[in-house]
Write a protein that holds these residues in place. Structure first.
Motif, PDB file in Angstrom:
ATOM      1  N   LEU A 275     -18.635  28.349   5.040  1.00  0.00           N
ATOM      2  CA  LEU A 275     -17.269  28.857   4.866  1.00  0.00           C
ATOM      3  C   LEU A 275     -17.270  30.383   4.791  1.00  0.00           C
ATOM      4  CD1 LEU A 275     -15.635  26.328   2.368  1.00  0.00           C
ATOM      5  CD2 LEU A 275     -15.039  26.719   4.763  1.00  0.00           C
ATOM      6  N   CYS A 276     -18.254  30.934   4.072  1.00  0.00           N
ATOM      7  CA  CYS A 276     -18.344  32.403   3.998  1.00  0.00           C
ATOM      8  C   CYS A 276     -18.527  32.985   5.400  1.00  0.00           C
ATOM      9  CB  CYS A 276     -19.510  32.832   3.109  1.00  0.00           C
ATOM     10  SG  CYS A 276     -19.275  32.398   1.384  1.00  0.00           S
ATOM     11  N   PHE A 277     -19.429  32.372   6.175  1.00  0.00           N
ATOM     12  CA  PHE A 277     -19.661  32.892   7.527  1.00  0.00           C
ATOM     13  C   PHE A 277     -18.465  32.631   8.427  1.00  0.00           C
ATOM     14  CE2 PHE A 277     -24.087  33.134   6.203  1.00  0.00           C
ATOM     15  CZ  PHE A 277     -24.392  34.371   6.713  1.00  0.00           C
ATOM     16  N   ALA A 278     -17.761  31.521   8.162  1.00  0.00           N
ATOM     17  CA  ALA A 278     -16.582  31.229   8.970  1.00  0.00           C
ATOM     18  C   ALA A 278     -15.526  32.318   8.769  1.00  0.00           C
ATOM     19  CB  ALA A 278     -16.024  29.866   8.597  1.00  0.00           C
ATOM     20  N   LEU A 279     -15.337  32.715   7.511  1.00  0.00           N
ATOM     21  CA  LEU A 279     -14.364  33.777   7.241  1.00  0.00           C
ATOM     22  C   LEU A 279     -14.813  35.085   7.885  1.00  0.00           C
ATOM     23  CD1 LEU A 279     -11.857  34.838   5.925  1.00  0.00           C
ATOM     24  CD2 LEU A 279     -13.074  35.032   3.759  1.00  0.00           C
ATOM     25  N   LEU A 280     -16.117  35.338   7.771  1.00  0.00           N
ATOM     26  CA  LEU A 280     -16.687  36.539   8.371  1.00  0.00           C
ATOM     27  C   LEU A 280     -16.452  36.551   9.889  1.00  0.00           C
ATOM     28  CD1 LEU A 280     -18.528  39.001   7.881  1.00  0.00           C
ATOM     29  CD2 LEU A 280     -20.487  37.477   8.066  1.00  0.00           C
ATOM     30  N   ALA A 281     -16.702  35.414  10.522  1.00  0.00           N
ATOM     31  CA  ALA A 281     -16.531  35.332  11.969  1.00  0.00           C
ATOM     32  C   ALA A 281     -15.054  35.458  12.347  1.00  0.00           C
ATOM     33  CB  ALA A 281     -17.118  34.023  12.494  1.00  0.00           C
ATOM     34  N   CYS A 282     -14.165  34.887  11.534  1.00  0.00           N
ATOM     35  CA  CYS A 282     -12.729  35.022  11.804  1.00  0.00           C
ATOM     36  C   CYS A 282     -12.320  36.498  11.734  1.00  0.00           C
ATOM     37  CB  CYS A 282     -11.906  34.227  10.793  1.00  0.00           C
ATOM     38  SG  CYS A 282     -11.970  32.450  11.059  1.00  0.00           S
ATOM     39  N   ALA A 283     -12.865  37.207  10.757  1.00  0.00           N
ATOM     40  CA  ALA A 283     -12.548  38.632  10.612  1.00  0.00           C
ATOM     41  C   ALA A 283     -13.049  39.406  11.821  1.00  0.00           C
ATOM     42  CB  ALA A 283     -13.170  39.179   9.332  1.00  0.00           C
ATOM     43  N   PHE A 284     -14.266  39.084  12.250  1.00  0.00           N
ATOM     44  CA  PHE A 284     -14.836  39.721  13.446  1.00  0.00           C
ATOM     45  C   PHE A 284     -13.981  39.425  14.675  1.00  0.00           C
ATOM     46  CE2 PHE A 284     -17.344  38.771  17.228  1.00  0.00           C
ATOM     47  CZ  PHE A 284     -17.863  40.018  17.511  1.00  0.00           C
ATOM     48  N   ASN A 285     -13.555  38.170  14.768  1.00  0.00           N
ATOM     49  CA  ASN A 285     -12.779  37.709  15.925  1.00  0.00           C
ATOM     50  C   ASN A 285     -11.428  38.409  16.020  1.00  0.00           C
ATOM     51  OD1 ASN A 285     -12.241  35.943  18.134  1.00  0.00           O
ATOM     52  ND2 ASN A 285     -10.900  34.798  16.771  1.00  0.00           N
TER      53      ASN A 285
ATOM     54  N   LEU B 124      -9.447  29.797   2.740  1.00  0.00           N
ATOM     55  CA  LEU B 124      -8.137  29.461   3.314  1.00  0.00           C
ATOM     56  C   LEU B 124      -7.193  30.651   3.205  1.00  0.00           C
ATOM     57  CD1 LEU B 124      -7.712  25.796   2.027  1.00  0.00           C
ATOM     58  CD2 LEU B 124      -8.214  26.556   4.362  1.00  0.00           C
ATOM     59  N   PHE B 125      -7.268  31.357   2.081  1.00  0.00           N
ATOM     60  CA  PHE B 125      -6.432  32.546   1.912  1.00  0.00           C
ATOM     61  C   PHE B 125      -6.739  33.563   3.017  1.00  0.00           C
ATOM     62  CE2 PHE B 125      -6.305  36.921   0.215  1.00  0.00           C
ATOM     63  CZ  PHE B 125      -4.930  37.053   0.065  1.00  0.00           C
ATOM     64  N   GLY B 126      -8.039  33.871   3.187  1.00  0.00           N
ATOM     65  CA  GLY B 126      -8.430  34.849   4.211  1.00  0.00           C
ATOM     66  C   GLY B 126      -8.026  34.390   5.604  1.00  0.00           C
ATOM     67  N   PHE B 127      -8.225  33.099   5.860  1.00  0.00           N
ATOM     68  CA  PHE B 127      -7.881  32.531   7.168  1.00  0.00           C
ATOM     69  C   PHE B 127      -6.390  32.713   7.448  1.00  0.00           C
ATOM     70  CE2 PHE B 127      -6.696  29.159  10.059  1.00  0.00           C
ATOM     71  CZ  PHE B 127      -7.714  29.169  10.988  1.00  0.00           C
ATOM     72  N   LEU B 128      -5.564  32.434   6.423  1.00  0.00           N
ATOM     73  CA  LEU B 128      -4.115  32.539   6.617  1.00  0.00           C
ATOM     74  C   LEU B 128      -3.679  33.990   6.794  1.00  0.00           C
ATOM     75  CD1 LEU B 128      -2.842  29.778   4.177  1.00  0.00           C
ATOM     76  CD2 LEU B 128      -2.770  29.788   6.686  1.00  0.00           C
ATOM     77  N   VAL B 129      -4.346  34.904   6.095  1.00  0.00           N
ATOM     78  CA  VAL B 129      -4.033  36.328   6.288  1.00  0.00           C
ATOM     79  C   VAL B 129      -4.242  36.710   7.759  1.00  0.00           C
ATOM     80  CG1 VAL B 129      -4.794  38.686   5.776  1.00  0.00           C
ATOM     81  CG2 VAL B 129      -4.512  37.046   3.924  1.00  0.00           C
ATOM     82  N   ILE B 130      -5.398  36.274   8.314  1.00  0.00           N
ATOM     83  CA  ILE B 130      -5.687  36.595   9.712  1.00  0.00           C
ATOM     84  C   ILE B 130      -4.684  35.912  10.639  1.00  0.00           C
ATOM     85  CG2 ILE B 130      -7.385  36.277  11.560  1.00  0.00           C
ATOM     86  CD1 ILE B 130      -9.547  36.578   9.346  1.00  0.00           C
ATOM     87  N   PHE B 131      -4.406  34.642  10.347  1.00  0.00           N
ATOM     88  CA  PHE B 131      -3.469  33.882  11.164  1.00  0.00           C
ATOM     89  C   PHE B 131      -2.098  34.557  11.176  1.00  0.00           C
ATOM     90  CE2 PHE B 131      -0.660  30.178  11.904  1.00  0.00           C
ATOM     91  CZ  PHE B 131      -1.188  29.788  13.117  1.00  0.00           C
ATOM     92  N   ARG B 132      -1.683  35.006  10.006  1.00  0.00           N
ATOM     93  CA  ARG B 132      -0.400  35.691   9.875  1.00  0.00           C
ATOM     94  C   ARG B 132      -0.423  37.003  10.678  1.00  0.00           C
ATOM     95  NH1 ARG B 132       3.715  36.892  10.182  1.00  0.00           N
ATOM     96  NH2 ARG B 132       5.366  37.580   8.802  1.00  0.00           N
TER      97      ARG B 132
END
Lengths: 322, 287, 250
Positions: free
Chosen positions: A47-57, A178-186
């Motif tokens: 999950l930590c790496f998933a958030l990291l990768a989402c941020a990179f993406n 989930l919070f970080g993911f939604l921030v990026i999604f938003r």
């Protein structure tokens, strides 16, 4: 010339609908993980790496900027959080804030240097900047050089939640993810995200429409770096250490690899990619350096034959937006 | 003062490697539009090639200086024919990602068999010992590396800027379609250009073997410094790459003498300063 | 539908008749997804100057590029000296004796004038010597050491034509050689083309400037929507003036 993200489907009106459903499924799956007997530390790390990768993406997929130095945010946040928790006795929530803020500040500085060039130069600059940070952390005393910061206490979140309990820690990490993911999604679906995408497609045109594209790129870089730092701070509670590995260029390469495997510029691809790569590392841990070779092979084969990544391929085949 | 001169010499040697590597990167980028992330791994292969020649076939330094660059250059040309050529028309970043993958594969394979420690490679007998220059003691091998690298760099410059073959190369960098429509086999030129750039990296690897030992990761960190050199100097000019490479090596050497703590980072710091003052890099051509 | 190329060839005055050097049949070509040529049919005979006329975007430049092998996706037949050259790569087509001077002239900025001039390799004997080239274009001789793109537009055009004369290719394709040039330069280029024709070169010309074309061409083909829709000889020009005005919208 084909732009990197040509393989991404155009956003359709029903895209948001698909993504909501996918988000629901993802959240439900992640919520029941502790009941399934899957090793929670594996999922937390993923999950930590998933958030990291989402941020990179956010940078590469929507801004067209390939950062080859995102490990610097992961590592910096890790060191600062670790030091704050262990030496200064910060509470977990303050430790996370400190680490994330440090990564954010670093993103402001490095971003304003890196966005001065585009394309391949941007990639080389971010790589060089993270190497600069690597050498600084290698020599600094608070990082303990080659040893890293070990035995970082997990403590009680808000004075109540014992983070040494794997189940509690899991749900905290999940909530943060989930919070970080939604921030990026938003961010992607906001006017800001639209300008960012148009900058990627045709920067000159965006400029002529009156957008200060440099400011948008810098903002995206800061958001990306801060969220990568957030992931780094969370990882401290999972791994209980902060070390040079997290600042090394090979880590930056792994972040790129996760996103590439999952699908550049897709919403869920980085999450899928992170789970795939972390799982692969777990299963292949006994193979020593062959893991590096395998990663290299995956890199090359993704670039040559699988540029859409997993999520992008699913989107393409089944016409759904992921 | 002895120590200062010694560090200056170390700086010139590192500068030689920076120049040889960034020169190759620039030539490759011009023709292939690929930032060759595998450049460090191929530099390492050059050193290993010399090591194998000596320890398996008993072939010494002088033949290795010719054989290793050709062998690694051929390996590079095979890479170009089998993998890199499929990237034509794609975003430049894909080239970087693919060659990064290639670097991981090559370095991983070598690490598997040789670990991470250094293997010794002896200085050839002819270049052993040193000379007293009055103001400093000059180890002959180190002087040789600087002079020979400089000669190779200038020869490469001459080849590209002053010969007919170089004119083809420059023209194809500008407009490959038209050059091909004049009857020149551009795909073959692209392959040979990659071989040339890779050969220069391998040559640097052979030169470095007696100084830095032979290690699987010897090129991994070096390539990042060379990227910073390329950001500072730009990839548009051959002479620019050579001068920037040597100059940054010297500056690094001076830093080692005056403020050793910063010697690892000075090139990166300079890169930041250049980006702040002149974002397009010193030779001024934008990406 | 009658074969217009054949019809056009039939109208050719018998005195000009040479062997067919280039014969294009059902040539289609695509730029990425967009279909540009929809079945071009025409012939060029030895020693002729043939001009493709047509509005912007009709497919004239694409026709030259397709013959040269520069357009990636193309179907149909292109026979040069009775050899099929579709599909072949452009370097091979060039080595068979086809030379191309592109609309944007393609002078290399990192090469000086001499290097630009000497760049195209000799593909067969019989090309012009440097002295002959300097007789045709005296300006170039004085500018040999200049950077290629430092030349004036007219000089760049002369350089672009001059460099393909050296190669020994006897079939030249010139894409809008007069575009954006001053009248006196256009005159000089017209003179050059006439001279080349006299020396036996075969030339396929693309022109917007049909007044210029009428001073050098033996025959015309009208291109519209990626097809040849008409053709006539220079002697029939006057009789076809009205049609021509409709085709070209001038």
């Amino acid at each position: 010339m084909t732009v990197m993200t040509d393989y991404i489907l155009p956003v359709k009106s029903r895209g948001l609908h698909d993504e909501m459903i996918a988000f629901g499924i993802m959240t439900a799956l992640l919520l029941i993980v502790p009941l399934t007997g899957v090793y929670p530390y594996f999922v937390m790390q993923a999950l930590c790496f998933a958030l990291l990768a989402c941020a990179f993406n956010l940078l590469i997929g929507y801004g067209g900027l390939l950062s080859f130095g995102h490990a610097m945010f992961l590592g910096t946040a890790g060191y600062v959080s670790g030091h704050a928790l262990k030496v200064w006795g910060f509470s977990p929530e303050l430790g996370i804030v400190a680490g994330t803020a440090a990564a954010g500040a670093l993103a402001v500085v490095t971003g304003s240097v890196a966005i001065r060039r585009q394309g391949i130069y941007f990639a080389m600059i971010t790589l060089a900047l993270s190497q600069l940070l690597y050498f600084i952390y290698l020599q600094a005393t608070f990082t303990h050089g080659e040893d890293g910061i070990q035995g970082i206490p997990q403590g009680y979140m808000f004075g109540l939640l014992n983070l040494a309990n794997p189940t509690i820690l899991y749900y905290i990490v999940l909530a943060c993810f989930l919070f970080g993911f939604l921030v990026i999604f938003r961010a992607i679906n906001s006017p800001f995200g639209e300008v960012l995408k148009s900058t990627r497609e045709n920067e000159q045109r965006a400029i002529s429409l009156g957008y200060k594209t440099d400011q948008y790129k810098l903002l995206a870089f800061i958001l990306s770096g801060t969220l990568a730092g957030f992931a780094g701070s969370l990882k401290v509670f999972v791994a209980q250490n902060a070390s040079l590995t997290d600042v090394h260029w090979s880590m930056s390469g792994e972040i790129v690899l996760m996103t590439l495997v999952g699908g550049l510029g897709t919403v869920f691809g980085p999450v899928i990619g992170a789970f795939v790569i972390i799982a692969m590392q777990q299963y292949l841990a006994g193979f020593g350096q062959w893991v590096t070779v395998i990663q290299g092979v995956i890199f090359a084969s993704c670039v040559l034959t699988f540029r859409r990544g997993i999520a992008g391929e699913i989107s393409h085949r089944f016409g759904i937006s992921l | 003062m002895q120590a200062l001169y010694a560090q200056l010499l170390v700086g010139l040697i590192n500068g030689s490697f920076y120049a040889l590597l960034s020169l190759g990167l620039a030539v490759i980028f011009g023709m292939l539009n690929i930032v060759n992330f595998a450049h460090g791994a191929l530099y390492m292969m050059g050193a290993f090639c010399a090591y194998f020649l000596l320890n398996i076939a008993g072939i010494g330094y002088w033949p290795a200086l010719v054989i290793a660059p050709i062998a690694v250059g051929i390996f590079g040309m095979l890479l170009e024919r089998t993998l890199l050529k499929w990237l034509a028309g794609l975003d430049h970043l894909y080239g970087m990602l693919l060659t990064f993958g290639i670097a991981l594969i090559v370095q991983g394979v070598f690490q598997n068999y040789f670990g991470s420690s250094g293997l010794p490679y002896a200085i050839p007998d002819e270049l052993k010992g040193g000379m007293n220059l009055g103001f400093m003691f000059l180890p002959v091998y180190r002087g040789w590396v600087v002079v020979f690298s400089l000669v190779v760099c200038l020869a490469t410059w001459f080849l590209i800027e002053r010969t007919r073959l170089g004119a083809y190369l420059r023209a194809a960098t500008e407009n490959p379609t038209l050059v091909r429509a004049f009857g020149i086999n551009v795909p073959r030129m692209i392959t040979l250009t990659y071989g040339l750039g890779v050969g220069l990296a391998a040559l640097a690897g052979v030169l470095s073997a007696p100084i830095n030992q032979v290690r699987p990761l010897m090129g991994a960190d070096l390539i990042i410094v060379v990227f910073a050199v390329v950001v500072i100097g730009g990839m548009g000019s051959i002479m620019g790459s050579i001068i920037t490479g040597f100059a940054l090596g010297v500056i690094e050497g001076l830093t080692k003498y005056f403020y050793p703590e910063a010697s690892n980072t000075v090139v990166f710091v300079l890169m930041v300063l250049v980006l702040l003052v002149k974002p397009t890099g010193l030779t001024g051509r934008a990406a | 539908m009658p074969d217009l190329a054949m019809a056009a060839a039939a109208t050719r005055p018998a005195s000009d008749a040479g062997a067919s050097i280039l014969s294009v049949r059902n040539l289609e070509a695509w730029y990425g997804e967009s279909h540009i040529l929809h079945g071009m049919n025409f012939d060029v005979n030895a020693g002729e100057v043939v001009t493709l006329l047509g509005r912007n975007g009709a497919g004239k430049t694409t026709t030259l590029k397709s013959i040269m092998g520069i357009i990636g996706k193309r179907t149909g037949s292109v026979r040069f000296n009775n050899q099929e050259i579709n599909p072949a790569f452009s370097d091979r087509i060039a080595r068979m004796g086809v030379a191309f001077c592109p609309e944007e002239r393609g002078i290399f900025s990192s090469l000086d004038v001499r290097e630009n001039l000497l760049l195209p390799p000799i593909v067969r004997p019989g090309g012009l010597s440097l002295d002959q080239i300097f007789d045709l274009f005296p300006n170039l001789k004085e500018r040999l050491a200049s950077q290629g793109t430092k030349l004036s537009g007219g000089e760049q055009q002369m350089l672009a034509i001059a460099r393909i004369l050296r190669t020994g290719a006897r079939f030249l394709m010139l894409d809008e050689p007069t575009e954006g040039l001053a009248p006196v330069i256009i005159q000089q280029i017209g003179h050059t083309i006439a001279q080349l024709k006299k020396e036996g070169f075969t030339i396929l010309l693309v022109e917007q400037n049909f007044r210029f074309a009428s001073t050098v061409a033996d025959r015309y083909y009208i291109v519209e929507h990626g097809k040849v829709i008409d053709g006539f000889a220079n002697s029939e020009l006057r009789a076809n003036m009205d049609k021509l005005h409709t085709y070209l919208g001038v």
